[in-house]
Design an enzyme around this catalytic site. Structure first.
Site, PDB file in Angstrom:
ATOM      1  N   VAL A   1       0.876   5.495  -3.780  1.00 38.51           N
ATOM      2  CA  VAL A   1       2.010   5.555  -2.696  1.00 38.51           C
ATOM      3  C   VAL A   1       2.497   7.002  -2.282  1.00 38.51           C
ATOM      4  O   VAL A   1       2.835   7.042  -0.952  1.00 38.51           O
ATOM      5  CB  VAL A   1       3.004   4.719  -3.409  1.00 38.51           C
ATOM      6  CG1 VAL A   1       4.381   4.685  -2.681  1.00 38.51           C
ATOM      7  CG2 VAL A   1       2.709   3.429  -3.756  1.00 38.51           C
ATOM      8  N   GLU A   2       2.332   7.810  -3.044  1.00 42.77           N
ATOM      9  CA  GLU A   2       3.072   9.315  -2.655  1.00 42.77           C
ATOM     10  C   GLU A   2       2.093  10.101  -1.817  1.00 42.77           C
ATOM     11  O   GLU A   2       2.135  10.161  -0.775  1.00 42.77           O
ATOM     12  CB  GLU A   2       3.394   9.792  -4.039  1.00 42.77           C
ATOM     13  CG  GLU A   2       4.603   9.157  -4.780  1.00 42.77           C
ATOM     14  CD  GLU A   2       5.054   9.788  -5.981  1.00 42.77           C
ATOM     15  OE1 GLU A   2       5.517  10.785  -5.915  1.00 42.77           O
ATOM     16  OE2 GLU A   2       5.307   9.233  -6.969  1.00 42.77           O
TER      17      GLU A   2
END
Length: 422
Positions: free
Chosen positions: A197-198
Site C-alpha cells: 500500500v505504501e
C-alpha cells in the site's frame, strides 16, 4: 531557621515544666526518685501526643499550596516541583519531583556523510514502485514529522489503515510502528518500502537494485562502505538521517533549563495537572513516552477502562494493536500539537478531544463541570471508607493540559529536499 529555634525553645521549656510538675507530685505523694522519672516520661508522652494531634489538625485545615521553583543547584535539565502545605504562614515541603529535558546528542560527531546519504534516500521517490512516493511523502519534517492526514496515501492513492507516526525525535525511542513490532529504526525502514500500500517494492533486493542504478548513490556508497551494496547499509543510512531529526528547544525545555518566562501560568497549571492525574506515568519526560526509557515496557493496553464514550465515538477499539491483544507502543507527546489528527486510526482531530479520550479510557476519569463528580466515595474490600479526589476534569482543566502540551512543540529542523528543482 526560625522554626527550628522555636521548636528547640519549646522542647526545653516543655520538659522543664514536666519535670517541675512531676517533682511537685512526687513530693506530695511520696514517690521515689525512679518513680518520679517514670511519671515524667508518661507525662512527656502525653504532651507529645497532644502536640502531634494539634499539628496534624492544623495541616489538614491549611490544605495544600503548590509552589513552583527552579533549583539551579542541580544544574540545567531538572525542574523541581515542590509541593508545600502552609501552617500559620510557614510552608513545609511535602514532595519533590524532577522534570528533565532531552539528553543532548552530538549529531556533528556522528557520520555526516552517512546522514547526507540517508537524507537523499529519504526524499527519493524512485524508491517506490510508481516513482511517486518517498519517505517524506508521509513524514513531512516541517509539519511535525507526519503528514496531517488520518491515514496516509501510498502508491496509486491507496490508503493505509493507521496514522503516520512522527519521525521527529525517534532516536530516543526503542520500539517502532504503532504496535511496536520493529525493534530498531534499521528494522523499521524495510516496512514502508515493501508494503504493497505504501511504497510497493517487492523486497529488500529490489531496493538494492534501484539504489545501485543511480550513479551518484554508487559513488557515495563506495566512499562510505567500500564494499558490495547491501540493504543493511542502505537501512543504516536512512536510520542515521532519521536519528538526526531532533527538536530540543521547546518552551518546556527552556523552562526546565531555568527560563521561568518560557511557560505561562496556564501552561504551568497544565503541567501540574499532567503529573497529578497520572498522564506522566506513561508519557514520561524527557521523551514523553516510556518507549524511550530503559528498563521500562514501551507497551500499554488501550483502552484500560471500558465504557469510555469517546472510544466508541471515534472507533478506537476496532484495531486491536500488537497481535490483536489491544496493546500499543506508547507514542511520544513531543510536538503533539503539530501532529493532528490523533491515535492509531487518526480519528480524533483536536488535542482537547484527545485529552478527553485518554482521561476517560486510560485514567478512568469523568469529564464534568460538577464539583461533586470530582470526588468518589467507595468502600474497599475490607469495608473501609475511601474518598478519592481529582476524579473528574472540567473544561478549564482540559484547556490547561492542552496549553502545556503545546509547550512540548519546537521548531523542526530545516531540512531541504535534495531532489527539489530550484
Amino acid at each position: 531557621m526560625e522554626l527550628s529555634i522555636y521548636l528547640c525553645i519549646g522542647v526545653v521549656l516543655g520538659f522543664s515544666v514536666i519535670f517541675l510538675v512531676s517533682g511537685e507530685l512526687s513530693a506530695k505523694t511520696g514517690l521515689t526518685k525512679s518513680s518520679r522519672y517514670i511519671l515524667a516520661c508518661f507525662l512527656s508522652f502525653g504532651v507529645m501526643g497532644l502536640a502531634v494531634k494539634s499539628i496534624t489538625l492544623l495541616l489538614l485545615q491549611a490544605g495544600p499550596v503548590l509552589k513552583e521553583v527552579v533549583d539551579t543547584s542541580r544544574g540545567s535539565g531538572t525542574y523541581i516541583h515542590s509541593g508545600t502545605v502552609s501552617v500559620q504562614g510557614i510552608e513545609y515541603p511535602v514532595l519533590l519531583k524532577s522534570w528533565q529535558t532531552l539528553p543532548l546528542q552530538d549529531i556533528e560527531a556522528s557520520n555526516p556523510q552517512l546522514i547526507e546519504f540517508g537524507r537523499k534516500l529519504f526524499f527519493d521517490v524512485r524508491l517506490s514502485s510508481t516513482q511517486t512516493v518517498s519517505c517524506a511523502s508521509c513524514h513531512v519534517i516541517g509539519m511535525g514529522g507526519d503528514d496531517g492526514k488520518s491515514v496516509s496515501s501510498g502508491i496509486h492513492g491507496k490508503k493505509g489503515n493507521r496514522n503516520s507516526p512522527s519521525v521527529l525525535n525517534v532516536t530516543f525511542l526503542k520500539k517502532f510502528f504503532w504496535d511496536g513490532r520493529a525493534r530498531s529504526l534499521e528494522e523499521q525502514v524495510l516496512g514502508p518500502l515493501t508494503n504493497p500500500v505504501e511504497m510497493g517494492l517487492s523486497s529488500a533486493s529490489e531496493v538494492v537494485e534501484i539504489v545501485s542504478s543511480v550513479p551518484e548513490y554508487v559513488k557515495i556508497y563506495e566512499k562510505l562502505f567500500n564494499d558490495r551494496m547491501e540493504f543493511q547499509s542502505i537501512a543504516l543510512a536512512l536510520a542515521a538521517f532519521e536519528r538526526s531529526l531532533i527538536t530540543y528547544d521547546a518552551p518546556f525545555d527552556r523552562f526546565v533549563r531555568g527560563d521561568k518566562s518560557a511557560l505561562s501560568a496556564k501552561q504551568i497549571r497544565g503541567m501540574m495537572l499532567f503529573d497529578k492525574i497520572g498522564c506522566r506515568q506513561c508519557h514520561r519526560d524527557p521523551y514523553f513516552s516510556v518507549a524511550g526509557m530503559e528498563n521500562a515496557s514501551p507497551f500499554r493496553s488501550f483502552p484500560v477502562f471500558k465504557g469510555s464514550p469517546y472510544v466508541e465515538k471515534y472507533d478506537l477499539a476496532r484495531d486491536k494493536g500488537l497481535n490483536g491483544h489491544g496493546v500499543w507502543r506508547v507514542p511520544s507527546l513531543r510536538n503533539v500539537a503539530q501532529t493532528a489528527p490523533y491515535f492509531h486510526n487518526g480519528g480524533v482531530s483536536s488535542l482537547s478531544e484527545a485529552v478527553k479520550v485518554m482521561a476517560t479510557a486510560q485514567l478512568g476519569l469523568k469529564i464534568s463541570e460538577s464539583a461533586e463528580d470530582d470526588f468518589q466515595i467507595r468502600y474497599d474490600g475490607n469495608h473501609q471508607l475511601m474518598v478519592m479526589q481529582d476524579r473528574a476534569l472540567n473544561g478549564a482543566e482540559i484547556e490547561e493540559i492542552v496549553a502545556f502540551l503545546t509547550a512540548l512543540s519546537a521548531t523542526p529542523p530545516a531540512i531541504l529536499n535534495p531532489w527539489m528543482k530550484s
